[in-house]
Design an enzyme around this catalytic site. Sequence first.
Site, PDB file in Angstrom:
ATOM      1  N   HIS C 101      66.615 -15.792  54.278  1.00 32.92           N
ATOM      2  CA  HIS C 101      65.682 -16.910  53.270  1.00 32.92           C
ATOM      3  C   HIS C 101      66.431 -17.257  52.303  1.00 32.92           C
ATOM      4  O   HIS C 101      67.335 -16.522  51.805  1.00 32.92           O
ATOM      5  CB  HIS C 101      64.265 -16.265  52.767  1.00 32.92           C
ATOM      6  CG  HIS C 101      63.482 -15.551  53.801  1.00 32.92           C
ATOM      7  ND1 HIS C 101      63.488 -14.094  54.228  1.00 32.92           N
ATOM      8  CD2 HIS C 101      62.215 -15.938  54.043  1.00 32.92           C
ATOM      9  CE1 HIS C 101      62.463 -13.932  54.806  1.00 32.92           C
ATOM     10  NE2 HIS C 101      61.631 -14.898  54.905  1.00 32.92           N
ATOM     11  N   ASP C 104      66.389 -15.061  49.463  1.00 39.53           N
ATOM     12  CA  ASP C 104      67.071 -13.698  49.527  1.00 39.53           C
ATOM     13  C   ASP C 104      68.547 -13.701  48.887  1.00 39.53           C
ATOM     14  O   ASP C 104      69.015 -12.744  48.512  1.00 39.53           O
ATOM     15  CB  ASP C 104      67.566 -13.314  50.888  1.00 39.53           C
ATOM     16  CG  ASP C 104      66.045 -13.190  51.866  1.00 39.53           C
ATOM     17  OD1 ASP C 104      65.009 -13.139  51.324  1.00 39.53           O
ATOM     18  OD2 ASP C 104      66.059 -13.354  52.949  1.00 39.53           O
ATOM     19  N   ASP C 307      51.458  -4.336  56.673  1.00 42.91           N
ATOM     20  CA  ASP C 307      52.480  -4.365  57.412  1.00 42.91           C
ATOM     21  C   ASP C 307      53.527  -3.639  57.048  1.00 42.91           C
ATOM     22  O   ASP C 307      54.232  -3.750  55.892  1.00 42.91           O
ATOM     23  CB  ASP C 307      53.127  -5.852  57.028  1.00 42.91           C
ATOM     24  CG  ASP C 307      54.312  -6.322  58.108  1.00 42.91           C
ATOM     25  OD1 ASP C 307      54.190  -5.839  59.289  1.00 42.91           O
ATOM     26  OD2 ASP C 307      54.828  -7.549  57.696  1.00 42.91           O
TER      27      ASP C 307
HETATM   28 CO   LIG Z   1      56.249  -7.827  59.103  1.00 47.63          CO
END
Ligand SMILES: [Co+2]
Lengths: 435, 435, 435, 435
Positions: C101, C104, C307
């Site tokens: 990204h 990042d 997640d």
């Molecule tokens: Co994920």
Amino acid sequence: MTHPFFEGIAPVRYEGPDSDSPLAYRHYNPDEIVMGKRMEDHLRFAVAYWHSFAWEGGDPFGGQTFERPWYPQDQMKMAQVKADCAFDMFDILGQPYFCWHDADIRPEGADFAESHARFESIIDIFEQKMATRPVKLLWGTANMFGHRRWMAGASTNPDPDVFAYAAATVKMCMDATHRLGGENYVLWGGREGYETLLNTDLTAELDHMGRFLNMVVEYKHKIGFKGTILVEPKPQEPSKHQYDYDVATCYGFLQKYGLEQEVKLNIEQGHAILAGHSFEHELALAASLGVLGSIDMNRNDYQSGWDTDQFPNNVPEVALAYYHILKAGGFTTGGTNFDAKLRRQSLDAHDLIAGHVGAMDICARGLKAAAAMIEDGGLEDALAERYAGWSTPEAQALLDSDFDSIFARVHAGKIVPQPRSGRQEQLENYVNWFV
Amino acid sequence: MTHPFFEGIAPVRYEGPDSDSPLAYRHYNPDEIVMGKRMEDHLRFAVAYWHSFAWEGGDPFGGQTFERPWYPQDQMKMAQVKADCAFDMFDILGQPYFCWHDADIRPEGADFAESHARFESIIDIFEQKMATRPVKLLWGTANMFGHRRWMAGASTNPDPDVFAYAAATVKMCMDATHRLGGENYVLWGGREGYETLLNTDLTAELDHMGRFLNMVVEYKHKIGFKGTILVEPKPQEPSKHQYDYDVATCYGFLQKYGLEQEVKLNIEQGHAILAGHSFEHELALAASLGVLGSIDMNRNDYQSGWDTDQFPNNVPEVALAYYHILKAGGFTTGGTNFDAKLRRQSLDAHDLIAGHVGAMDICARGLKAAAAMIEDGGLEDALAERYAGWSTPEAQALLDSDFDSIFARVHAGKIVPQPRSGRQEQLENYVNWFV
Amino acid sequence: MTHPFFEGIAPVRYEGPDSDSPLAYRHYNPDEIVMGKRMEDHLRFAVAYWHSFAWEGGDPFGGQTFERPWYPQDQMKMAQVKADCAFDMFDILGQPYFCWHDADIRPEGADFAESHARFESIIDIFEQKMATRPVKLLWGTANMFGHRRWMAGASTNPDPDVFAYAAATVKMCMDATHRLGGENYVLWGGREGYETLLNTDLTAELDHMGRFLNMVVEYKHKIGFKGTILVEPKPQEPSKHQYDYDVATCYGFLQKYGLEQEVKLNIEQGHAILAGHSFEHELALAASLGVLGSIDMNRNDYQSGWDTDQFPNNVPEVALAYYHILKAGGFTTGGTNFDAKLRRQSLDAHDLIAGHVGAMDICARGLKAAAAMIEDGGLEDALAERYAGWSTPEAQALLDSDFDSIFARVHAGKIVPQPRSGRQEQLENYVNWFV
Amino acid sequence: MTHPFFEGIAPVRYEGPDSDSPLAYRHYNPDEIVMGKRMEDHLRFAVAYWHSFAWEGGDPFGGQTFERPWYPQDQMKMAQVKADCAFDMFDILGQPYFCWHDADIRPEGADFAESHARFESIIDIFEQKMATRPVKLLWGTANMFGHRRWMAGASTNPDPDVFAYAAATVKMCMDATHRLGGENYVLWGGREGYETLLNTDLTAELDHMGRFLNMVVEYKHKIGFKGTILVEPKPQEPSKHQYDYDVATCYGFLQKYGLEQEVKLNIEQGHAILAGHSFEHELALAASLGVLGSIDMNRNDYQSGWDTDQFPNNVPEVALAYYHILKAGGFTTGGTNFDAKLRRQSLDAHDLIAGHVGAMDICARGLKAAAAMIEDGGLEDALAERYAGWSTPEAQALLDSDFDSIFARVHAGKIVPQPRSGRQEQLENYVNWFV
Ligand SMILES: [Co+2]
Ligand SMILES: [Co+2]
Ligand SMILES: [Co+2]
Ligand SMILES: [Co+2]
Ligand SMILES: [Co+2]
Ligand SMILES: [Co+2]
Ligand SMILES: [Co+2]
Ligand SMILES: [Co+2]
């Protein structure tokens, strides 16, 4: 073979991983020695009469799909056919144990006396069949959830008559279990819970359940039954809430009613998942608390919110389960029961055998992986290293200390903790070297 | 007002259901008498310093969204601004209590001694502010989950140094709670659990946690703190598994370590839901077991699998919660804390007030509905009727009996249970007549 | 090596299953031929800059646990150190791809122009590093969820200024992806959804998102980018509801906005689980609909409702995933990305390598098992047999027919369906013969 | 009354909120005008034959609990008794509509022709009963999930004979629906999905389902049926995965097979919850996509992972549902069906009436609250203000623009988004002012 139902299916033999037979054991080799003990004696497999012979393939949206020679099941002569076919299957699989509910093996009678008489006559048949075979009884149990009389609970029913009926039923099943040399007696309280708190007196119901379980223990000692009394946790379904929610809940209950030395747990993978836990969590916790008794090695589907009771098929999961069982010393009176049902589209006798064969192979692979990890010692070494600080006299002194004296040392800057890696990924990799 | 942050927002007053102000109490009327007691004394509302003043709007995928005059929070002068704004808000809302973690109120120091000194200086400020206001401390607690030193647990850490650091921290927070006249002391073990069983010694960790909680109780008695020690159950998050999973699990733990007479529970709706329970289940069970202490009245989103900590907004749910609290005799040292955070898009000072005002109104409506049901007695009457059979001498004799004698009566056909309707829909309708 | 961070860790080599090195490939052998293709070319592994280098170990209840030489990340000189360490790790692992990204790789600037300049200077560094190494870019993407400006969505924001800012951001990231020879461009809409319907105009937001994605496709063609545009489904978190819920939802969206020929999907195991599906379901459905693009091979914990983005560690699960990928022809521009983060207690450089090594081995085992099943053909044969009835001309005529004529034949008793076994257990056993 | 089953239960009348009758309408007042229309014409209540008359109280762990004068249901004379009692209940409740599956109203025959003849003779009886009463048919449907022939699907069955049998069955039910003046025809694909992907050809099954639904539409036009064709989404149960997973999935399917203008959806609260959505989400999304048809207003238990199909009892939830229905213009051919079953302990005729009365009152309260919010306009005003930026010509120009030109403006610093509060808590408070 006493009945043509399994015609064409030979006794299942160990043929090794390269077998090309669909119905051979590729990994389950009963006589193979694992950690100094025969594989059969480690795993202690049991077949469940309930799902394999009594369940007809129905689900909440559909009725019977199976067609079996022992249907319709409301006739005593069919109960005999069912017994014949069941023992035929035991002969084919060669597993050392089986299990039953009273309702699995005989049709309900018009009253208790008739139900009792029918039950006893089937137990007679079992006794005869067992006399000529190696198959033994892992446990008996009473179905106190199917009939409408149990709809509001058995020992926890608002009506004391149902409590009494439950007591009579359990006595009957304990007697039969004792007579057949059963090694455990199980209670699963599928209706011991509630649909709505609005009509439920929690305190009264839990007290009645506590008293009932004490009566079970008293009766066990009275008749000299040497087996283990097991309670099977499940969080819900059919109830909205079941009192025996999970291992931790059962342990609290057993303590409250003075039973933690008398009763152990029968832990099912599917029920662990429904309760929001992993199977290994429930096993490790039960072992830690001293109440690990036996297992139902049937999984749930992770994407379904109900108890799918499928045959196990994931070696890495099963390996972790046996790792905790082996760490706890292995089974004593307990074993590996398959409280598993075929999918309702699996119509054939072949499917019934295939489900068990696959499950037994998965367990054999899991057991061998677990044993290899135990023997290698890598996980235990990692634990020892991680907790090494607690082995010092200083650490033990800390536990005997008090807040004021500890505060003084911390405040003086003498204790400054330094985080260390938990190494989870490396340990997960380690497990994968064995499965 | 000491700071312009809440400028333009007047103290919130009860204006009744027809108010057209967005920030009036429509239902929370502190002096209104409900079941013989002032509404304020029933509900005992508390504002949480943590979510309302320390949390900056971050989530796992995004950082700070709020902009507050007390940011950045790593400076002591900002901690003073934060305290000013917090007490401004208490003045606006007029709620009787507040709560804190140590980490909410002061920035971490370079070492324990500095952290301690900073903490004490803020407690001094609190003491001064409380001297001139009616607001009291419901409870204090230690944040032993945020800093990296706690990543593997506080009292359950593999490193005894962390256990010691935790002991020093809790002593500091208990002392301050005692000094400020706090009515309870809370422990939430967000890191007391595990990420993976592979690196976890369950038995050792649970024993250490049991010993730690005993040390808390010993210290309470040593300093003469008269408040209640509370443990807050939560099943998971941030941990994969938290040892204080739910009410039943905590009760088993308290029994095992001899603490069931010394420690009660702080029950949060959101945590009940994460554990697979309804809030009323956790409350009713805690009441039944004698460990109902206090509540965090913040809900989770039913479609999200994590702890959303939202302000309550559903009257029927809240009414059932207070129904069980009232049935258990109401709060003693406990109260209704909002461990609730604004949604991270709710950026304004207005939102912070609106969240609390709406929540307090919802609770007031729930309390009044619950009181009306208690006073009407319809649910208790239905319970009494449903369990009437257990009030007879015969039923009590049954409980003192044994399996053989019960069997004889059932077998003789003297006990034939007759199912009766559980009337769930009618009882649900009944509740809706009051909410 | 350009930086001492990974000091002491040698490049990881294939050493076979009997290696005793903790950081060797036991199964991932890039040059091994599987179904006629090098294993590396099948799997096309990518390392995610985001989780491996930008994430600091925080979770909703705790802050940074890692200590990295490139912290604090708000300085450009640290972004250079981060790039050095990242490429050091690529050299160690030898995986063929990486992903990023924008956020990042560079700290946010004071305004868009500064953010852009910083981004470009890091892309320059990447270009230089890639010039001397085999590592390639699997995809680039824009982080449009972390900064507070995105809190209410990027393309779906109520504020058109945010839509514009998103457009500028994506253009910047697409340009860089194109410059670096990236093979795909990914969009994950973590904030494209809602927290509450009460403040959401669903129709407007979906239309804006549809228009935005069309602008992406238009821009791709304008600049001559030959890679694939990928959308990554996820049901929720951080949003209560994310518009790109799952494969089926995305497909409906793509059709509605005329994009089903232009856009494919990047499917993550963890997101499949959050949406109530198995990973293989999402893959098989995407393949069936013609939109299977690439995968994020990171699992969730089945007992956690959020997640968890863990490295894969279950071979049977991974084998089924690659089975569906191979059945669909394998990857074209897509690959196997690890959108996986270390557990926050895994503090060491060693852990970062171990997480990837274990994951790559698991995938290699899964791929080989999948290939063996494809080559054996057992599952395809079973399918062919089960659906054989549909291959007849009569069956095709049936599909071209109408209700009246079919009714006539059924009513006349000419069609009487006969259920056949679905053979689920036998097929599950079959899979276990290969894993 | 034609049958003594409901003896002693008078027709239910509106008596207002202060009624002391357990079986009066406190809020449902059919003739009361809400937003210019009679309440009855807004709500369009329907009773479901299935759950109220055909379901016998069984669950996966227990059999029949109810005792009804029309049992056993495998006899045609009992089907007549059932019809008598059903219409007695319609007379008592006075709701304007009812619904049926073919299997609810007649016992299965030995072959299709006999099943058909039995079905027609019950439809004759319905026709006669409807001739003298105001009650109308909201919809008919075919039960293609209960009998074992459907175990592997109806239109998606691997066996084309089952597809044909399904076609004949649906034709029969559409004809009867048309004959009785039904206003919709519903399809719920409880077995259109899979138990395991291992034996499933997704592409073929979806294509067959698409073709089947086109045949339904073709037949509708052929016979001149003017009602709406409705598909009912559900994610799973009994299937592991159902193809009509949720609204978004159905919409993608309808588009793929060219049916989005011909078919609408019947949305059930319980199924929304099982799919991980709120009910209002599914309604709002369907409205946004133009496929909102009708509703099944029965909830699930939030703590149970299966379809509990309970009567609605939470006014705030129901109010949000009707808010989205009213915003979409209200029902046209659709209505409010109760696809709800009594709890299996609710044995009495009284319970059956109480379940419906409570549900109808809850819906009436929800409708009135929703109408008041619509008339007040507070939520719409808040939306308009939040999205006001999109109403400008500049915003529309942005949508017609491209990435390069937008980039230029953002890069030049001309667009700097400023986050604004989403005001969620204040909007939630607003809703509570009306419920
Ligand atoms: Co994920
Ligand atoms: Co089970
Ligand atoms: Co079981
Ligand atoms: Co919480
Ligand atoms: Co809390
Ligand atoms: Co991802
Ligand atoms: Co339903
Ligand atoms: Co329905």
